[in-house]
Motif scaffolding. Structure first.
Motif, PDB file in Angstrom:
ATOM      1  N   THR A 131       0.967  -1.116   0.113  1.00 47.78           N
ATOM      2  CA  THR A 131       0.061  -0.079  -0.071  1.00 47.78           C
ATOM      3  C   THR A 131       1.082   1.171   0.060  1.00 47.78           C
ATOM      4  O   THR A 131       1.781   1.152   0.632  1.00 47.78           O
ATOM      5  N   LEU A 132       0.630   2.206  -0.873  1.00 45.28           N
ATOM      6  CA  LEU A 132       1.255   3.366  -0.833  1.00 45.28           C
ATOM      7  C   LEU A 132       1.226   4.468   0.197  1.00 45.28           C
ATOM      8  O   LEU A 132      -0.086   4.927   0.262  1.00 45.28           O
ATOM      9  N   VAL A 133       2.161   5.073   0.672  1.00 48.59           N
ATOM     10  CA  VAL A 133       2.119   5.837   1.713  1.00 48.59           C
ATOM     11  C   VAL A 133       2.789   7.114   1.088  1.00 48.59           C
ATOM     12  O   VAL A 133       4.124   7.159   0.757  1.00 48.59           O
ATOM     13  N   THR A 134       2.286   8.400   0.829  1.00 52.25           N
ATOM     14  CA  THR A 134       2.867   9.624   0.267  1.00 52.25           C
ATOM     15  C   THR A 134       2.856  10.596   1.398  1.00 52.25           C
ATOM     16  O   THR A 134       1.561  10.859   1.700  1.00 52.25           O
ATOM     17  N   VAL A 135       4.012  11.182   1.690  1.00 48.31           N
ATOM     18  CA  VAL A 135       3.977  12.214   2.600  1.00 48.31           C
ATOM     19  C   VAL A 135       4.349  13.485   1.965  1.00 48.31           C
ATOM     20  O   VAL A 135       5.771  13.648   1.538  1.00 48.31           O
ATOM     21  N   SER A 136       3.728  14.406   1.804  1.00 43.16           N
ATOM     22  CA  SER A 136       4.014  15.529   0.874  1.00 43.16           C
ATOM     23  C   SER A 136       3.128  16.443   1.235  1.00 43.16           C
ATOM     24  O   SER A 136       1.976  16.485   1.668  1.00 43.16           O
ATOM     25  N   SER A 137       3.475  17.754   1.078  1.00 46.39           N
ATOM     26  CA  SER A 137       2.633  19.082   1.320  1.00 46.39           C
ATOM     27  C   SER A 137       2.112  19.432   0.157  1.00 46.39           C
ATOM     28  O   SER A 137       1.330  20.408  -0.059  1.00 46.39           O
TER      29      SER A 137
END
Length: 118
Positions: free
Chosen positions: A112-118
């Motif tokens: 499962t993809l986790v993307t941490v970005s503003s």
């Protein structure tokens, strides 16, 4: 046939939280160890955290104090609570189940993809 199915990934801002879940189906046994691995773009898959049925929980140094792994043995389910997320936590997170005996056997979810970005 044993299947591991992850859920809970998504896009989150830096400093935010996510909770990943992984449920095992088709299994008539409990995994001796369950864990979460992650693979960032262009990098090798690495351990994030693992939890045995009995024993010591292990975390990667990079997630200590921010991630918490837990499991429900009755449901053959493992969770990963991720707090204070950083952009470098961006990765595909894979659930792993390990069954000891006769050489041992690893089972993997599809990720499962986790993307941490503003």
């Amino acid at each position: 046939q044993v299947q591991l199915v992850e859920s809970g990934g998504g896009l989150v801002q830096p400093g935010g939280s996510l909770r990943l879940s992984c449920a095992a189906s088709g299994s008539v046994f409990s995994f001796d160890v369950m864990g979460w691995y992650r693979q960032a773009p262009g990098k090798q898959r690495e351990l994030a955290a693992r939890i045995p049925s009995f024993g010591i929980i292990k975390y990667a140094d990079s997630v200590k104090g921010r991630f918490t792994i837990s499991r429900d043995n009755a449901k053959n389910t493992v969770y990963l609570q991720m707090n204070s997320l950083k952009p470098e936590d961006t990765a595909v997170y894979y659930c792993n189940g390990y069954k000891a005996g006769s050489g041992g056997m690893d089972y993997w979810g599809k990720g499962t993809l986790v993307t941490v970005s503003s």
